[in-house]
Enzyme design. Structure first.
Site, PDB file in Angstrom:
ATOM      1  N   GLY A 245      31.680  34.961  46.027  1.00  0.00           N
ATOM      2  CA  GLY A 245      31.649  35.885  47.166  1.00  0.00           C
ATOM      3  C   GLY A 245      33.019  35.909  47.786  1.00  0.00           C
TER       4      GLY A 245
ATOM      5  N   SER B  53      33.424  31.063  40.828  1.00  0.00           N
ATOM      6  CA  SER B  53      34.382  31.923  41.548  1.00  0.00           C
ATOM      7  C   SER B  53      34.802  31.261  42.869  1.00  0.00           C
ATOM      8  CB  SER B  53      33.722  33.289  41.755  1.00  0.00           C
ATOM      9  OG  SER B  53      34.630  34.232  42.217  1.00  0.00           O
ATOM     10  N   ALA B  54      34.352  31.774  44.014  1.00  0.00           N
ATOM     11  CA  ALA B  54      34.712  31.149  45.300  1.00  0.00           C
ATOM     12  C   ALA B  54      34.281  29.691  45.331  1.00  0.00           C
ATOM     13  CB  ALA B  54      34.065  31.922  46.446  1.00  0.00           C
TER      14      ALA B  54
ATOM     15  N   HIS C  78      38.791  34.435  37.722  1.00  0.00           N
ATOM     16  CA  HIS C  78      38.883  35.845  37.302  1.00  0.00           C
ATOM     17  C   HIS C  78      40.309  36.185  36.872  1.00  0.00           C
ATOM     18  CE1 HIS C  78      34.920  36.604  39.148  1.00  0.00           C
ATOM     19  NE2 HIS C  78      35.361  35.940  40.197  1.00  0.00           N
TER      20      HIS C  78
ATOM     21  N   GLU D 142      37.723  35.062  32.934  1.00  0.00           N
ATOM     22  CA  GLU D 142      36.271  35.181  32.983  1.00  0.00           C
ATOM     23  C   GLU D 142      35.689  34.767  31.621  1.00  0.00           C
ATOM     24  OE1 GLU D 142      35.613  39.227  34.306  1.00  0.00           O
ATOM     25  OE2 GLU D 142      36.016  38.671  36.388  1.00  0.00           O
TER      26      GLU D 142
HETATM   27 CA   LIG Z   1      35.412  36.700  45.445  1.00  0.00          CA
END
Ligand SMILES: [Ca+2]
Ligand SMILES: [Ca+2]
Lengths: 243, 243
Positions: B89, B122-123, B159, B197
């Site tokens: 997020g 991710s985060a 990413h 990714e």
């Molecule tokens: Ca993000």
């Protein structure tokens, strides 16, 4: 009293530095009788190199440019400045340096009270707005606050990019990131103007004119709770001052 | 005592949520005897909706997942947690919420002292590292610091994207942004692992294994002052713990 020229990018499609906007830069400073500009290089690490590059370009425009980092007295340099140019680079680095040097207020007063013309590009455009919450840059340093000069009460997202339908990359699109900003509960987050490369804002007191050199690729406006809207070259965006 | 599973992305090429990594997720928690997981949803605004989505996916994996935002006592929920999953997020929102709730230290202790397995995506992967200076997210909120959980003494850029030679867009490439981070004068900025990714890290105590499901698209390592280097699936990156 604000007189602003805010570019989305310094270079357009691999062209020469500021070349695509050379006419508007010349007239912006000429119409305000300015021929000497104070350059703020803090969005980059190497201030000497940055000054050399920008100095050459501005001298081609018939304008004299000197970087503030050479000054023995930063505050007086700002107080005597006839015009400002804040270059692109890393927005966090730019803002943190100005907070650390305690120069934001002096710059704000020169522009908003004394009417000194301010030109920004990319990070320098972010700096002119309410805060840097919609920068694309990496947080390589941590400024004490994200609040910026606040010449305009809304946000700009420079280098705005539309979602790429063919991309299989899962990183968030700009639209998603901006909706995250507008999704913060119980906060009246300001509008965000997605300014595509090749577009800029010309601001004079309470008049905001959207300009650009690539038709139907100008800007996309995000207002919290509303559907995003495209704005074309020569649109009047002055209403953003009263939202 | 760290047991980490750090994914670059939750979704791979428009696939189903976490589907590409389902086997490694199941074995990661199974080998540590964990069947109940505390979910940390703070990278998104709508915690209820986020929990529903993740709960469904984890139940397909045979794992029970509950979001911490339902707990009446956050600290005890962390102290009793058998396993953590921190979802993706907005990284600034995630970090600020954890600082505001004063939960970082308790999570750190559970993972580094008690050996509770931690999965991030991710985060949530950014959060596991030394700081969030190499996030791609927009600074929609301002955490008091960029320092994160520090399970690993280096940075990850999730990413990760290679420069696109055909692109005429002038926004900085990831390589440029990471070199800005490594260009800060008089600072020993940590290495940055550009995790593409489909790649992830499996960490057990002092052993870091780079894994991924897309060959020759795994990760690119940036060490300050050195030429960036590609690392392939099954590379041992444990040396990053002692740099
Ligand atoms: Ca993000
Ligand atoms: Ca930039």
């Amino acid at each position: 009293m604000r007189k602003l020229l805010l570019l989305s990018t310094s270079v357009l499609q691999n062209g020469k530095y500021l070349e695509y906007a050379s006419d508007v830069i010349k007239s912006f400073f000429a119409e305000n009788g300015v021929s000497k500009i104070v350059f703020i290089p803090y969005a980059a690490h190497d201030h000497d190199a940055y000054e050399r590059k920008v100095k050459d370009t501005f001298s081609e425009f018939g304008l004299e440019l000197n970087s503030i980092h050479r000054s023995g007295n930063l505050l007086s340099t700002i107080k005597e400045a006839e015009g400002f140019f804040v270059g692109g680079g890393n927005t966090f680095l730019l803002l943190k340096t100005l907070y650390d040097l305690n120069l934001l207020e002096a710059i704000r007063d020169r522009v908003m009270q004394d009417g000194v013309p301010y030109m920004g590009s990319s990070a320098g455009t972010n700096l002119a707005t309410v805060n840097i919450c919609t920068t694309n840059d990496m947080p390589i340093v941590h400024p004490t606050s994200l609040d910026a000069l606040g010449f305009l009460p809304f946000n700009i997202n420079p280098h705005y990019l539309d979602p790429d339908p063919n991309s299989k990359h899962m990183g968030e699109t700009r639209e998603t990131r901006i909706s995250e900003y507008h999704g913060i509960p119980n906060v009246r987050s300001p509008p965000v103007l997605g300014l595509r490369e090749g577009s800029w804002l010309q601001v004079k007191d309470d008049k905001i004119l959207l300009k650009g050199c690539i038709p139907n690729q100008c800007a996309r406006l995000f207002i919290r709770g509303q559907i995003p809207k495209e704005h074309e070259v020569n649109s009047d965006l002055s209403f953003l001052l009263n939202m």
